[in-house]
Scaffold this active site. Structure first.
Site, short mmCIF file in Angstrom:
data_model
loop_
_atom_site.label_atom_id
_atom_site.label_comp_id
_atom_site.label_asym_id
_atom_site.label_seq_id
_atom_site.Cartn_x
_atom_site.Cartn_y
_atom_site.Cartn_z
N HIS A 1 21.57 -49.05 38.93
CA HIS A 1 22.56 -49.32 37.88
C HIS A 1 22.32 -48.39 36.68
CE1 HIS A 1 22.57 -53.69 39.52
NE2 HIS A 1 23.70 -53.14 39.89
N LYS B 1 29.55 -66.47 42.94
CA LYS B 1 28.09 -66.52 42.89
C LYS B 1 27.69 -67.60 41.91
CE LYS B 1 27.49 -61.65 44.01
NZ LYS B 1 26.96 -60.35 43.60
N ARG C 1 27.09 -46.41 47.15
CA ARG C 1 25.81 -45.96 47.69
C ARG C 1 25.99 -45.39 49.09
NH1 ARG C 1 23.50 -51.75 46.43
NH2 ARG C 1 25.57 -52.04 47.30
N SER D 1 20.50 -55.33 43.78
CA SER D 1 19.87 -56.46 43.08
C SER D 1 19.41 -57.51 44.10
CB SER D 1 20.87 -57.12 42.13
OG SER D 1 21.23 -56.22 41.12
O1 PNS Z 1 27.89 -56.42 41.09
P1 PNS Z 1 29.02 -56.92 41.93
O2 PNS Z 1 28.75 -58.36 42.34
O3 PNS Z 1 29.32 -56.01 43.09
O4 PNS Z 1 30.35 -56.92 41.01
C1 PNS Z 1 31.58 -57.38 41.52
C2 PNS Z 1 32.59 -57.52 40.35
C3 PNS Z 1 32.03 -58.40 39.28
C4 PNS Z 1 32.88 -56.15 39.79
C5 PNS Z 1 33.92 -58.12 40.92
O5 PNS Z 1 33.64 -59.31 41.58
C6 PNS Z 1 34.95 -58.38 39.82
O6 PNS Z 1 35.59 -57.47 39.35
N1 PNS Z 1 35.09 -59.65 39.41
C7 PNS Z 1 36.04 -60.06 38.38
C8 PNS Z 1 37.18 -60.87 38.97
C9 PNS Z 1 38.30 -59.98 39.48
O7 PNS Z 1 38.91 -59.23 38.75
N2 PNS Z 1 38.58 -60.09 40.79
C10 PNS Z 1 39.61 -59.34 41.46
C11 PNS Z 1 39.04 -58.07 42.07
S1 PNS Z 1 40.27 -57.20 42.97
#
Ligand code: PNS
Length: 173
Positions: free
Chosen positions: A19, A43, A93, A131
């Site tokens: 990150h 989560k 990645r 993570s």
């Molecule tokens: O670190 P992560 O868990 O890969 O992050 C995922 C994250 C937080 C970027 C994604 O779940 C997100 O954007 N969540 C916010 C809710 C949202 O907008 N959902 C629609 C996505 S198309």
């Protein structure tokens, strides 16, 4: 010249060297980079609270003038609009990340065409780092050097020590 404000969203549970590598790359490219910790409804159990994750990110990015740390709830695109952000930064990645990232980027673009998703690759040595794997290695007593900063390693070990038995921490992995 355009003023590019980018959002780097994620769970950051905890922040890893991968990150941080991406944050450094992003801070060179964008005028402003907001690292945004998502309150992710799926989560429900995280190892660190939002405040703890934020604290670690703030400490690790304090030397970068154009980077700030924030938290958000709800749709990422709504948060982007609220902050006048024109880009979302995501790290890719391996090819296995691509399918999910593509779906998310296209869905976000459908909901909010003004926001572009920019993918960047972290340094090769972080291409297998996540993570989730950091939490698992820590829980099983393995080495974390090179995966997370020392401060984060100490916080992870401290947190894991709070769980009396391995089975109590299983749901967090
Ligand atoms: O670190 P992560 O868990 O890969 O992050 C995922 C994250 C937080 C970027 C994604 O779940 C997100 O954007 N969540 C916010 C809710 C949202 O907008 N959902 C629609 C996505 S198309």
């Amino acid at each position: 010249m355009k003023n590019i404000v980018a959002i780097y969203p994620g769970s950051f549970d905890p922040v890893t060297n991968g990150h941080l590598d991406l944050i450094h790359r992003g801070s060179k490219l964008f005028d402003k980079l907001i690292v945004a910790i998502a309150r992710n409804l799926e989560k429900s159990e995280t190892l660190f609270s939002m405040e703890e994750r934020s604290e670690m990110l703030v400490a690790m990015t304090s030397e970068l003038d154009n980077v700030c740390v924030d938290t958000f709830e709800g749709l990422l695109v709504s948060y982007c609009v609220k902050n006048n952000a024109n880009a979302v930064l995501r790290g890719i990645r391996a090819i296995s990340d691509y399918e999910f990232e593509l779906q998310m980027a296209l869905m976000n673009r459908k909901m909010e065409p003004r926001v572009e998703t920019i993918f960047m690759m972290p340094a090769e040595q972080y291409s297998y780092l996540s993570s989730r794997i950091v939490r698992e290695i820590a829980k099983l007593g393995g080495p974390l050097n090179g995966l997370v900063p020392k401060m984060v390693e100490d916080r992870v070990r401290e947190k894991i020590a709070h769980y009396h038995t391995a089975s109590q921490a299983t749901h967090l992995l």
